[in-house]
Design a protein around this motif. Structure first.
Motif, PDB file in Angstrom:
ATOM      1  N   PHE A  60       0.860  -1.179   0.000  1.00  0.00           N
ATOM      2  CA  PHE A  60       0.000   0.000   0.000  1.00  0.00           C
ATOM      3  C   PHE A  60       0.901   1.234   0.000  1.00  0.00           C
ATOM      4  O   PHE A  60       1.842   1.315   0.787  1.00  0.00           O
ATOM      5  CB  PHE A  60      -0.873  -0.024   1.265  1.00  0.00           C
ATOM      6  CG  PHE A  60      -1.638   1.239   1.507  1.00  0.00           C
ATOM      7  CD1 PHE A  60      -2.759   1.545   0.735  1.00  0.00           C
ATOM      8  CD2 PHE A  60      -1.252   2.131   2.497  1.00  0.00           C
ATOM      9  CE1 PHE A  60      -3.475   2.717   0.955  1.00  0.00           C
ATOM     10  CE2 PHE A  60      -1.961   3.313   2.721  1.00  0.00           C
ATOM     11  CZ  PHE A  60      -3.080   3.593   1.949  1.00  0.00           C
ATOM     12  N   HIS A  68       4.075   0.481   2.164  1.00  0.00           N
ATOM     13  CA  HIS A  68       3.885  -0.393   3.330  1.00  0.00           C
ATOM     14  C   HIS A  68       3.561  -1.802   2.838  1.00  0.00           C
ATOM     15  O   HIS A  68       2.616  -1.986   2.068  1.00  0.00           O
ATOM     16  CB  HIS A  68       2.750   0.128   4.201  1.00  0.00           C
ATOM     17  CG  HIS A  68       2.958   1.521   4.679  1.00  0.00           C
ATOM     18  ND1 HIS A  68       3.733   1.840   5.764  1.00  0.00           N
ATOM     19  CD2 HIS A  68       2.530   2.715   4.171  1.00  0.00           C
ATOM     20  CE1 HIS A  68       3.762   3.143   5.935  1.00  0.00           C
ATOM     21  NE2 HIS A  68       3.038   3.704   4.971  1.00  0.00           N
ATOM     22  N   ILE A  69       4.343  -2.793   3.291  1.00  0.00           N
ATOM     23  CA  ILE A  69       4.171  -4.155   2.775  1.00  0.00           C
ATOM     24  C   ILE A  69       3.060  -4.877   3.533  1.00  0.00           C
ATOM     25  O   ILE A  69       3.141  -5.089   4.739  1.00  0.00           O
ATOM     26  CB  ILE A  69       5.465  -4.978   2.929  1.00  0.00           C
ATOM     27  CG1 ILE A  69       6.638  -4.266   2.274  1.00  0.00           C
ATOM     28  CG2 ILE A  69       5.254  -6.379   2.328  1.00  0.00           C
ATOM     29  CD1 ILE A  69       6.574  -4.163   0.794  1.00  0.00           C
ATOM     30  N   LEU A  70       2.038  -5.255   2.797  1.00  0.00           N
ATOM     31  CA  LEU A  70       0.922  -5.974   3.403  1.00  0.00           C
ATOM     32  C   LEU A  70       1.214  -7.466   3.449  1.00  0.00           C
ATOM     33  O   LEU A  70       0.890  -8.153   4.414  1.00  0.00           O
ATOM     34  CB  LEU A  70      -0.339  -5.711   2.568  1.00  0.00           C
ATOM     35  CG  LEU A  70      -1.650  -6.225   3.122  1.00  0.00           C
ATOM     36  CD1 LEU A  70      -1.895  -5.708   4.533  1.00  0.00           C
ATOM     37  CD2 LEU A  70      -2.789  -5.818   2.209  1.00  0.00           C
ATOM     38  N   GLN A  71       1.824  -7.982   2.384  1.00  0.00           N
ATOM     39  CA  GLN A  71       2.028  -9.430   2.290  1.00  0.00           C
ATOM     40  C   GLN A  71       3.198  -9.773   1.384  1.00  0.00           C
ATOM     41  O   GLN A  71       3.444  -9.065   0.402  1.00  0.00           O
ATOM     42  CB  GLN A  71       0.752 -10.051   1.680  1.00  0.00           C
ATOM     43  CG  GLN A  71       0.662 -11.560   1.795  1.00  0.00           C
ATOM     44  CD  GLN A  71      -0.300 -12.178   0.779  1.00  0.00           C
ATOM     45  OE1 GLN A  71      -1.250 -11.537   0.347  1.00  0.00           O
ATOM     46  NE2 GLN A  71      -0.046 -13.417   0.396  1.00  0.00           N
ATOM     47  N   LEU A 136      -2.676 -14.177   9.925  1.00  0.00           N
ATOM     48  CA  LEU A 136      -2.794 -12.728  10.116  1.00  0.00           C
ATOM     49  C   LEU A 136      -3.005 -12.388  11.592  1.00  0.00           C
ATOM     50  O   LEU A 136      -2.481 -11.383  12.083  1.00  0.00           O
ATOM     51  CB  LEU A 136      -3.944 -12.159   9.282  1.00  0.00           C
ATOM     52  CG  LEU A 136      -3.782 -12.189   7.764  1.00  0.00           C
ATOM     53  CD1 LEU A 136      -4.900 -11.380   7.106  1.00  0.00           C
ATOM     54  CD2 LEU A 136      -2.437 -11.628   7.327  1.00  0.00           C
ATOM     55  N   ARG A 139       0.296 -12.375  13.142  1.00  0.00           N
ATOM     56  CA  ARG A 139       1.067 -11.173  12.785  1.00  0.00           C
ATOM     57  C   ARG A 139       0.592  -9.973  13.596  1.00  0.00           C
ATOM     58  O   ARG A 139       1.401  -9.150  14.040  1.00  0.00           O
ATOM     59  CB  ARG A 139       0.949 -10.911  11.281  1.00  0.00           C
ATOM     60  CG  ARG A 139       1.831  -9.774  10.821  1.00  0.00           C
ATOM     61  CD  ARG A 139       1.954  -9.732   9.313  1.00  0.00           C
ATOM     62  NE  ARG A 139       2.516  -8.501   8.842  1.00  0.00           N
ATOM     63  CZ  ARG A 139       2.219  -7.944   7.675  1.00  0.00           C
ATOM     64  NH1 ARG A 139       1.368  -8.545   6.857  1.00  0.00           N
ATOM     65  NH2 ARG A 139       2.780  -6.811   7.307  1.00  0.00           N
ATOM     66  N   LEU A 143       2.666  -7.644  16.108  1.00  0.00           N
ATOM     67  CA  LEU A 143       2.756  -6.186  15.940  1.00  0.00           C
ATOM     68  C   LEU A 143       2.374  -5.431  17.220  1.00  0.00           C
ATOM     69  O   LEU A 143       2.969  -4.409  17.532  1.00  0.00           O
ATOM     70  CB  LEU A 143       1.861  -5.719  14.783  1.00  0.00           C
ATOM     71  CG  LEU A 143       2.392  -5.928  13.360  1.00  0.00           C
ATOM     72  CD1 LEU A 143       1.285  -5.719  12.331  1.00  0.00           C
ATOM     73  CD2 LEU A 143       3.555  -4.984  13.058  1.00  0.00           C
ATOM     74  N   SER A 173       9.738  -2.810   6.247  1.00  0.00           N
ATOM     75  CA  SER A 173       8.403  -2.256   6.019  1.00  0.00           C
ATOM     76  C   SER A 173       7.326  -3.245   6.458  1.00  0.00           C
ATOM     77  O   SER A 173       6.339  -2.877   7.104  1.00  0.00           O
ATOM     78  CB  SER A 173       8.230  -1.905   4.544  1.00  0.00           C
ATOM     79  OG  SER A 173       6.865  -1.700   4.248  1.00  0.00           O
ATOM     80  N   TYR A 174       7.531  -4.530   6.133  1.00  0.00           N
ATOM     81  CA  TYR A 174       6.579  -5.580   6.518  1.00  0.00           C
ATOM     82  C   TYR A 174       6.418  -5.632   8.038  1.00  0.00           C
ATOM     83  O   TYR A 174       5.322  -5.829   8.560  1.00  0.00           O
ATOM     84  CB  TYR A 174       7.081  -6.928   5.991  1.00  0.00           C
ATOM     85  CG  TYR A 174       6.267  -8.137   6.389  1.00  0.00           C
ATOM     86  CD1 TYR A 174       5.196  -8.565   5.601  1.00  0.00           C
ATOM     87  CD2 TYR A 174       6.568  -8.860   7.537  1.00  0.00           C
ATOM     88  CE1 TYR A 174       4.460  -9.687   5.955  1.00  0.00           C
ATOM     89  CE2 TYR A 174       5.840  -9.982   7.894  1.00  0.00           C
ATOM     90  CZ  TYR A 174       4.790 -10.392   7.099  1.00  0.00           C
ATOM     91  OH  TYR A 174       4.058 -11.503   7.462  1.00  0.00           O
ATOM     92  N   GLY A 176       6.885  -3.195  10.065  1.00  0.00           N
ATOM     93  CA  GLY A 176       6.452  -1.919  10.628  1.00  0.00           C
ATOM     94  C   GLY A 176       7.556  -1.194  11.379  1.00  0.00           C
ATOM     95  O   GLY A 176       7.279  -0.454  12.318  1.00  0.00           O
TER      96      GLY A 176
END
Lengths: 187, 187
Positions: A60, A68-71, A136, A139, A143, A173-174, A176
């Motif tokens: 994103f 920003h890495i979502l996956q 998820l 994850r 986070l 990035s993944y 955060g």
């Protein structure tokens, strides 16, 4: 090639030869080069993708232009803009190749058709979705409850093969964290 | 009571009266008081729960004793330790009631039986899982790309009814910020 698809699906369900023939008729094989996009932002999302070879990412881009890495997706993983695909909406994330890739894709209509014609495949996709959901949740827990260092260590342990394929900046990035933070921890 | 279950399921699939009779025969209704546990840690997870009334949470207690909120659940939401349930493993998170609650639950075996006997219900659960997956991806994006203030504002906008039911301290934990940070932003 079709052996890959068969093996992937038969990890969860058994198909007859006729059923498998229908499966293969609905999937299309595609090849992409490193940095090519499977999905760009603000476009209709027609397909979900199963990776046979290569590494991909979905990300994103925020209003400041930061990615920003979502996956990430490795062989045997699925990737798409799932929100846009399942809601049949325009994409808000992009999917592109970290390495040259070979993928199988199936459209929304064909996925629906497949699940209707062969209910076992609906079971396959429910199980996949459940396990995706669980990953998820893990994850998210990582986070909200762990330090940058712990998150990086978890990542290395959970996905030991990824570090050779994915640049550190993308991993930061993944997770955060900033690239600088990750470098400080592991310089 | 059964009207609630019927309405919830028929948002996604249509069932005949006979099919719905089978559904209701496999769900059990349970009532819990505020602070009671549906799932405690390190126990077998037999059921997933659909909330009819009340607010619940699932949370992880870390080695220092700190609670991290994995999920809230309002009426029409599902909650469990999904990882433990789908892997038929011992729980690592707890599920308890923020308010008195009334729930419908179904066991792993009965969920399997239901999906086998009525394939449409497998579709229902696949769609639910897909939308759950999408919501978690949104939360991850929010966690890795947004400030504490933006995350709180997103939460209020996305779940406007929650603020009257859930103590601020729990919302802070859900957002991965300290209670003090949240207070500073909104004092």
């Amino acid at each position: 090639m079709e052996d890959f698809l068969k093996k992937h699906i038969q990890e969860i369900i058994n198909l007859t030869d006729d059923e498998f023939e229908m499966v293969t008729s609905l999937f299309r094989k595609q090849k992409f080069r490193k940095r090519q996009f499977l999905i760009q932002e603000n476009q209709p999302v027609k397909d979900i993708y199963l990776i046979e070879k290569g590494f991909l990412k979905s990300s994103f881009i925020d209003s400041t232009g930061k990615e920003h890495i979502l996956q990430f997706a490795a062989p045997n993983w699925w990737i798409s803009d799932f929100a846009a695909f399942f809601k049949q909406d325009l994409s808000s994330v992009a999917v592109d190749c970290i390495e040259n890739a070979e993928v199988y894709c199936i459209s929304y209509e064909d996925l629906d058709l497949l699940c209707t014609k062969i209910p076992k495949t609906e079971h396959f996709f429910r199980v996949k979705s459940n396990f995706g959901y669980i990953a998820l949740q893990q994850r998210i827990l990582s986070l909200i409850s762990k330090s940058a260092k712990e998150r990086y260590e978890d990542f290395l342990q959970q996905y030991p093969g990824f570090i050779d394929h994915i640049p550190k900046q993308l991993i930061a990035s993944y997770l955060g964290v900033s690239r600088e933070t990750l470098s400080r921890l592991y310089s």
